[in-house]
Scaffold this motif. Structure first.
Motif, short mmCIF file in Angstrom:
data_model
loop_
_atom_site.label_atom_id
_atom_site.label_comp_id
_atom_site.label_asym_id
_atom_site.label_seq_id
_atom_site.Cartn_x
_atom_site.Cartn_y
_atom_site.Cartn_z
N UNK A 184 0.83 -1.20 0.00
CA UNK A 184 0.00 0.00 0.00
C UNK A 184 0.87 1.26 0.00
N UNK A 185 1.93 1.26 0.82
CA UNK A 185 2.84 2.41 0.86
C UNK A 185 3.51 2.62 -0.50
N UNK A 186 3.98 1.52 -1.09
CA UNK A 186 4.64 1.60 -2.40
C UNK A 186 3.69 2.17 -3.45
N UNK A 187 2.46 1.65 -3.48
CA UNK A 187 1.49 2.12 -4.48
C UNK A 187 1.08 3.57 -4.23
N UNK A 188 0.93 3.94 -2.96
CA UNK A 188 0.57 5.32 -2.65
C UNK A 188 1.68 6.28 -3.10
N UNK A 189 2.93 5.94 -2.78
CA UNK A 189 4.04 6.81 -3.18
C UNK A 189 4.15 6.91 -4.69
N UNK A 190 3.95 5.79 -5.38
CA UNK A 190 4.03 5.79 -6.85
C UNK A 190 2.91 6.62 -7.45
N UNK A 191 1.68 6.43 -6.98
CA UNK A 191 0.55 7.18 -7.51
C UNK A 191 0.64 8.66 -7.17
N UNK A 192 1.11 8.97 -5.96
CA UNK A 192 1.28 10.37 -5.57
C UNK A 192 2.35 11.04 -6.43
N UNK A 193 3.43 10.32 -6.71
CA UNK A 193 4.49 10.88 -7.57
C UNK A 193 3.97 11.13 -8.98
N UNK A 194 3.18 10.19 -9.50
CA UNK A 194 2.61 10.36 -10.84
C UNK A 194 1.64 11.54 -10.87
N UNK A 195 0.83 11.68 -9.84
CA UNK A 195 -0.11 12.80 -9.76
C UNK A 195 0.63 14.13 -9.70
N UNK A 196 1.70 14.18 -8.90
CA UNK A 196 2.50 15.42 -8.79
C UNK A 196 3.16 15.73 -10.14
N UNK A 197 3.64 14.72 -10.84
CA UNK A 197 4.25 14.92 -12.15
C UNK A 197 3.23 15.48 -13.15
N UNK A 198 2.02 14.94 -13.13
CA UNK A 198 0.96 15.43 -14.02
C UNK A 198 0.64 16.89 -13.69
N UNK A 199 0.52 17.20 -12.41
CA UNK A 199 0.22 18.58 -12.00
C UNK A 199 1.34 19.52 -12.45
N UNK A 200 2.58 19.10 -12.32
CA UNK A 200 3.72 19.91 -12.73
C UNK A 200 3.68 20.16 -14.25
N UNK A 201 3.37 19.12 -15.02
CA UNK A 201 3.28 19.28 -16.48
C UNK A 201 2.20 20.28 -16.87
N UNK A 202 1.03 20.18 -16.23
CA UNK A 202 -0.05 21.12 -16.54
C UNK A 202 0.29 22.53 -16.09
N UNK A 203 0.91 22.67 -14.92
CA UNK A 203 1.28 24.00 -14.44
C UNK A 203 2.30 24.65 -15.37
N UNK A 204 3.22 23.87 -15.89
CA UNK A 204 4.26 24.41 -16.78
C UNK A 204 3.68 24.85 -18.12
N UNK A 205 2.53 24.31 -18.51
CA UNK A 205 1.96 24.63 -19.83
C UNK A 205 0.61 25.35 -19.73
N UNK A 206 0.31 25.88 -18.58
CA UNK A 206 -1.00 26.48 -18.36
C UNK A 206 -1.32 27.58 -19.37
N UNK A 207 -0.36 28.44 -19.65
CA UNK A 207 -0.64 29.54 -20.58
C UNK A 207 -0.85 29.02 -22.01
N UNK A 208 -0.07 28.02 -22.43
CA UNK A 208 -0.24 27.49 -23.80
C UNK A 208 -1.53 26.69 -23.91
#
Length: 195
Positions: free
Chosen positions: A160-184
């Protein structure tokens, strides 16, 4: 070193797309592809030596790897393929590992993508994939059958810890990608429709 640069350039070219949402989806798909081979190793190091249930994740690898190629023909179909592969892979892993694994937490990045990858005129797709993610989360464990291996209570807690950390990392990566391209993304919504 030049071979590594060539590989990096080839992957970057494969993931590149003029539509910012398509480019984000491509990046997410290729990050998942690059991480899938390591999941059995993470499982071995963090949970238990029995890693055979993790092999089912490789069934979705070709789908994720194909997303950028499909995106070149239709961004709508490419984004839909990413979500179908993500939700399908999560359900398959939930069946393989069982309800105590916490693997269903990977539906949250799928839900986030469902709500952010589609434009206003594509709301039906956003709502459809969001509904599919919620439905997958609510599937009764009995419907999925017995897991491929029963882990001990401590091993399930580690999984559960492994999956939570992996999913949280993926979610943070997605948020970072969207934040970096918000204006475009905002400008693209004003000038383009669905394709």
């Amino acid at each position: 070193m030049s071979r590594l640069k060539q590989m990096t350039a080839a992957v970057s070219a494969y993931a590149a797309h003029p539509d910012p949402r398509a480019a984000i989806a491509n990046a997410v798909a290729l990050v998942i592809v690059s991480n899938q081979p390591f999941y059995p190793l993470y499982l071995y190091w963090a949970v238990a030596p029995v890693v055979t249930p993790s092999y089912v994740t490789f069934l979705s690898t070709p789908l994720f790897a194909t997303v950028p190629a499909v995106m070149r023909r239709s961004t709508l179909f490419g984004r839909s393929l990413l979500l179908a592969a993500g939700i399908g892979n999560t359900v398959l892993c939930h069946a393989a590992f069982g309800p105590g694994s916490g693997v269903e937490v990977f539906l949250f990045p799928c839900l986030m993508l469902a709500l952010m990858l589609f434009r206003r005129p594509e709301r039906a797709f956003a709502l459809g994939f969001a509904t599919l993610a919620f439905t997958a989360y609510l599937l009764p464990p009995a419907l999925l059958g017995a897991p491929l291996h029963l882990y001990g209570p401590g091993e399930y807690a580690a999984l559960q810890r492994l999956n939570f950390l992996s999913a949280a990392s993926l979610t943070a990566f997605i948020a970072w990608l969207f934040a970096a391209r918000l204006d475009t993304i905002s400008r693209a919504d004003e000038t383009t429709g669905t394709s």
